[in-house]
Design a protein around this motif. Structure first.
Motif, PDB file in Angstrom:
ATOM      1  N   ARG A  32      47.185  41.941  39.952  1.00  0.00           N
ATOM      2  CA  ARG A  32      46.523  41.402  38.773  1.00  0.00           C
ATOM      3  C   ARG A  32      46.365  39.904  38.948  1.00  0.00           C
ATOM      4  NH1 ARG A  32      50.017  43.225  33.865  1.00  0.00           N
ATOM      5  NH2 ARG A  32      48.433  42.034  32.804  1.00  0.00           N
ATOM      6  N   ARG A  33      45.105  39.413  39.033  1.00  0.00           N
ATOM      7  CA  ARG A  33      44.843  37.996  39.210  1.00  0.00           C
ATOM      8  C   ARG A  33      44.653  37.340  37.854  1.00  0.00           C
ATOM      9  NH1 ARG A  33      41.431  39.984  43.591  1.00  0.00           N
ATOM     10  NH2 ARG A  33      42.422  39.517  45.577  1.00  0.00           N
ATOM     11  N   LYS A  34      45.008  36.065  37.787  1.00  0.00           N
ATOM     12  CA  LYS A  34      44.858  35.326  36.558  1.00  0.00           C
ATOM     13  C   LYS A  34      43.395  35.088  36.257  1.00  0.00           C
ATOM     14  CE  LYS A  34      49.303  32.903  36.704  1.00  0.00           C
ATOM     15  NZ  LYS A  34      49.965  31.588  36.699  1.00  0.00           N
ATOM     16  N   LEU A  35      43.078  34.968  34.960  1.00  0.00           N
ATOM     17  CA  LEU A  35      41.705  34.735  34.551  1.00  0.00           C
ATOM     18  C   LEU A  35      41.185  33.427  35.123  1.00  0.00           C
ATOM     19  CD1 LEU A  35      39.288  35.594  32.846  1.00  0.00           C
ATOM     20  CD2 LEU A  35      40.345  34.487  30.878  1.00  0.00           C
ATOM     21  N   ARG A  36      42.037  32.409  35.160  1.00  0.00           N
ATOM     22  CA  ARG A  36      41.595  31.130  35.702  1.00  0.00           C
ATOM     23  C   ARG A  36      41.216  31.267  37.172  1.00  0.00           C
ATOM     24  NH1 ARG A  36      45.255  25.633  36.445  1.00  0.00           N
ATOM     25  NH2 ARG A  36      43.627  24.393  37.441  1.00  0.00           N
ATOM     26  N   PHE A  37      41.997  32.022  37.916  1.00  0.00           N
ATOM     27  CA  PHE A  37      41.696  32.227  39.335  1.00  0.00           C
ATOM     28  C   PHE A  37      40.361  32.941  39.502  1.00  0.00           C
ATOM     29  CE2 PHE A  37      41.996  34.870  43.169  1.00  0.00           C
ATOM     30  CZ  PHE A  37      42.201  33.885  44.117  1.00  0.00           C
ATOM     31  N   ARG A  38      40.095  33.931  38.653  1.00  0.00           N
ATOM     32  CA  ARG A  38      38.819  34.639  38.749  1.00  0.00           C
ATOM     33  C   ARG A  38      37.653  33.725  38.422  1.00  0.00           C
ATOM     34  NH1 ARG A  38      41.702  38.830  35.961  1.00  0.00           N
ATOM     35  NH2 ARG A  38      40.508  38.455  34.072  1.00  0.00           N
ATOM     36  N   LEU A  39      37.821  32.864  37.399  1.00  0.00           N
ATOM     37  CA  LEU A  39      36.760  31.910  37.080  1.00  0.00           C
ATOM     38  C   LEU A  39      36.551  30.931  38.234  1.00  0.00           C
ATOM     39  CD1 LEU A  39      37.468  31.032  33.334  1.00  0.00           C
ATOM     40  CD2 LEU A  39      35.522  32.278  34.241  1.00  0.00           C
ATOM     41  N   LEU A  40      37.636  30.496  38.825  1.00  0.00           N
ATOM     42  CA  LEU A  40      37.549  29.545  39.932  1.00  0.00           C
ATOM     43  C   LEU A  40      36.807  30.165  41.113  1.00  0.00           C
ATOM     44  CD1 LEU A  40      38.551  26.691  40.662  1.00  0.00           C
ATOM     45  CD2 LEU A  40      40.557  27.758  41.688  1.00  0.00           C
ATOM     46  N   ILE A  41      37.157  31.377  41.459  1.00  0.00           N
ATOM     47  CA  ILE A  41      36.473  32.059  42.554  1.00  0.00           C
ATOM     48  C   ILE A  41      35.003  32.285  42.224  1.00  0.00           C
ATOM     49  CG2 ILE A  41      36.374  34.221  43.837  1.00  0.00           C
ATOM     50  CD1 ILE A  41      38.576  32.364  44.732  1.00  0.00           C
ATOM     51  N   SER A  42      34.713  32.610  40.959  1.00  0.00           N
ATOM     52  CA  SER A  42      33.320  32.828  40.552  1.00  0.00           C
ATOM     53  C   SER A  42      32.493  31.559  40.719  1.00  0.00           C
ATOM     54  CB  SER A  42      33.272  33.305  39.099  1.00  0.00           C
ATOM     55  OG  SER A  42      33.961  34.517  38.947  1.00  0.00           O
ATOM     56  N   PHE A  43      33.041  30.409  40.273  1.00  0.00           N
ATOM     57  CA  PHE A  43      32.321  29.145  40.436  1.00  0.00           C
ATOM     58  C   PHE A  43      32.112  28.821  41.913  1.00  0.00           C
ATOM     59  CE2 PHE A  43      33.275  28.074  35.982  1.00  0.00           C
ATOM     60  CZ  PHE A  43      32.084  27.473  35.640  1.00  0.00           C
ATOM     61  N   ALA A  44      33.152  29.021  42.712  1.00  0.00           N
ATOM     62  CA  ALA A  44      33.048  28.702  44.138  1.00  0.00           C
ATOM     63  C   ALA A  44      32.017  29.588  44.823  1.00  0.00           C
ATOM     64  CB  ALA A  44      34.411  28.843  44.803  1.00  0.00           C
ATOM     65  N   LEU A  45      32.063  30.888  44.542  1.00  0.00           N
ATOM     66  CA  LEU A  45      31.093  31.801  45.150  1.00  0.00           C
ATOM     67  C   LEU A  45      29.683  31.514  44.659  1.00  0.00           C
ATOM     68  CD1 LEU A  45      33.044  35.189  45.090  1.00  0.00           C
ATOM     69  CD2 LEU A  45      32.629  33.687  47.030  1.00  0.00           C
ATOM     70  N   PHE A  46      29.551  31.163  43.379  1.00  0.00           N
ATOM     71  CA  PHE A  46      28.238  30.832  42.842  1.00  0.00           C
ATOM     72  C   PHE A  46      27.674  29.588  43.535  1.00  0.00           C
ATOM     73  CE2 PHE A  46      25.762  28.284  39.807  1.00  0.00           C
ATOM     74  CZ  PHE A  46      24.695  29.145  39.600  1.00  0.00           C
ATOM     75  N   GLY A  47      28.510  28.566  43.683  1.00  0.00           N
ATOM     76  CA  GLY A  47      28.045  27.346  44.350  1.00  0.00           C
ATOM     77  C   GLY A  47      27.697  27.598  45.798  1.00  0.00           C
ATOM     78  N   PHE A  48      28.538  28.387  46.493  1.00  0.00           N
ATOM     79  CA  PHE A  48      28.256  28.683  47.890  1.00  0.00           C
ATOM     80  C   PHE A  48      26.980  29.503  48.032  1.00  0.00           C
ATOM     81  CE2 PHE A  48      28.574  31.641  51.453  1.00  0.00           C
ATOM     82  CZ  PHE A  48      28.691  30.750  52.501  1.00  0.00           C
ATOM     83  N   GLY A  49      26.842  30.540  47.198  1.00  0.00           N
ATOM     84  CA  GLY A  49      25.640  31.370  47.279  1.00  0.00           C
ATOM     85  C   GLY A  49      24.378  30.590  46.969  1.00  0.00           C
TER      86      GLY A  49
END
Length: 428
Positions: free
Chosen positions: A4-21
């Motif tokens: 179970r990952r923290k919500l903050r970690f999921r948001l962080l990964i989402s922003f990073a993947l969005f910026g990279f993509g």
């Protein structure tokens, strides 16, 4: 078990993947547009230039061949042999060419060919600079992708911390409540948003839960008083009646059965009330109980069940065993296990063995299926051949009592003969 990952970690990964993509798509689009536009411009320029050279030579053959681009050649059908061998059979058009220069270095150029009026014109355009520019562009875009990804990661960290600050604060207050046990309203500490609505819902739930616990505590107190009083009256009355000198043996035996049933009911009520209180406050300790003595009392209370059955009940003890728990708790647990063994055994033997750190009840009944061993401890589940009596709650209560005091209770089929073995392990 899934992590179970923290919500903050999921948001962080989402922003990073969005910026990279987004950066990667921008880089790919830039490369594609650059290559397409460059290719069109170079091809158009070369074709226009070679056409101009052919028209100029046709109009004035004595005029030297001129080109707006560097390196131009003009041949006729008779002099084409002077052209490089790789060019001689090329039709009109623009070609990507690779060879080496006079210094032996690789050379990449485009070659425009025009065949017209028995003339063959060639114009070469060195695109090594364009290749260098392309490599520089790719390097710049890769650096941009990395930069934008890191920037997205940094923005994501800042935004996630900002966005999740109320959620983190709510979780902290809930942890403090769990540690201290003091409930206080959560909603006043949060804004009127989604987190505030969640805090308000938790406050309402806490209020309802507190009220339910209070009602349960009051009910337990009332039950404790209301049930113990009539049972005490029944017990004292049967004790007085047994002292009467004119009782027949039949009546005396019936009074003993009433006394045993009253004692079992009292023990069960005490165990259930203790279970209800202990699940909120922890188990009651401080009372040392002899396991063999309680087992002997339980066997004696079960004698009426074996009166009409060809069954022998035997108690053996290899080591003295004591537990730090009320006798009523152990009595309720053993009454269910020993009572079930006697109930399901039509003939044969029921052996109660008290060994080091454990007690086992071994019967010669029909036994159980291995896959049903754990199901029997669930509420409402009864063994095969149970008949119409009982609601399937006995073993469920035994499991709860044993879990409360840290004991292991289990039932398994016998491997040496028909029957089952029920055991309670006191020391793990």
């Amino acid at each position: 078990m899934q992590s179970r990952r923290k919500l903050r970690f999921r948001l962080l990964i989402s922003f990073a993947l969005f910026g990279f993509g987004l950066s990667a798509l921008f880089a790919m689009a830039s490369l594609y547009v650059r290559a397409k536009v460059e290719n069109q411009l170079v091809n158009a320029s070369l074709q226009s230039d070679v056409n101009q050279a052919v028209e100029s030579t046709h109009a004035d053959p004595s005029k030297p061949v001129g080109s707006r681009l560097i390196d131009a050649w003009m041949f006729s059908d008779r002099t084409i042999y002077r052209a490089p061998l790789g060019w001689q059979n090329l039709a009109s058009g623009v070609y990507d060419m690779h060879d080496v220069d006079k210094d032996g270095r690789p050379r990449h150029y485009k070659l425009a060919v025009s065949r017209k009026y028995s003339l063959i014109g060639f114009i070469s355009y060195d695109i090594s600079r364009e290749d260098l520019g392309k490599r520089q562009l790719v390097a710049s875009l890769v650096a941009s992708v990395i930069l934008f990804s890191l920037l997205s990661l940094a923005i994501g960290m800042w935004l996630s911390r900002k966005v999740l600050k109320p959620v983190t604060e709510l979780a902290r207050r809930l942890r403090d409540f769990r540690k201290t046990g003091r409930a206080e309203p959560l909603a006043p500490y949060f804004a009127d948003d989604e987190v505030g609505e969640l805090a308000l819902a938790l406050d309402e739930y806490s209020t309802r839960l507190t009220a339910m616990v209070e009602r349960d505590r009051e009910f337990n107190s009332d039950v404790s008083h209301e049930l113990r009083t009539p049972l005490a009256v029944i017990s004292s009355t049967t004790e007085l009646l047994q002292g009467s000198p004119d009782l027949t043996d039949k009546l005396r035996e019936r009074l003993k059965r009433i006394e045993r049933a009253s004692r079992q009911a009292t023990e069960l009520i005490e165990a259930l009330l203790l279970l209800s209180r202990a699940e909120r406050r922890g188990p009651t300790r401080g009372e040392i109980t002899d396991v063999a003595k309680v087992a002997a009392d339980v066997i004696e209370s079960q004698r009426p069940q074996i009166r009409d059955k060809p069954i022998e009940v035997e108690l053996t003890q290899s080591d003295p065993v004591t537990v730090n728990a009320p006798a009523s708790v152990l009595s309720v647990a053993l009454t269910n296990l020993i009572g079930n063994a006697i109930k399901y055994t039509l003939e044969g033997r029921v052996t109660v063995q008290v060994e080091k750190g454990r007690i086992e009840v071994i019967d010669t009944g029909p036994g159980i299926k291995p896959e049903d061993a754990e199901r029997l401890f669930q509420r409402g589940v009864r063994g095969e051949g149970a008949g119409g009596s009982g609601a399937g709650l006995g073993l469920a209560i035994v499991r709860r009592l044993c879990e409360l005091y840290g004991w292991d209770v289990s039932i398994r089929p016998r491997t040496d003969a028909n029957g089952a073995i029920a055991s309670i392990v006191f020391e793990r």
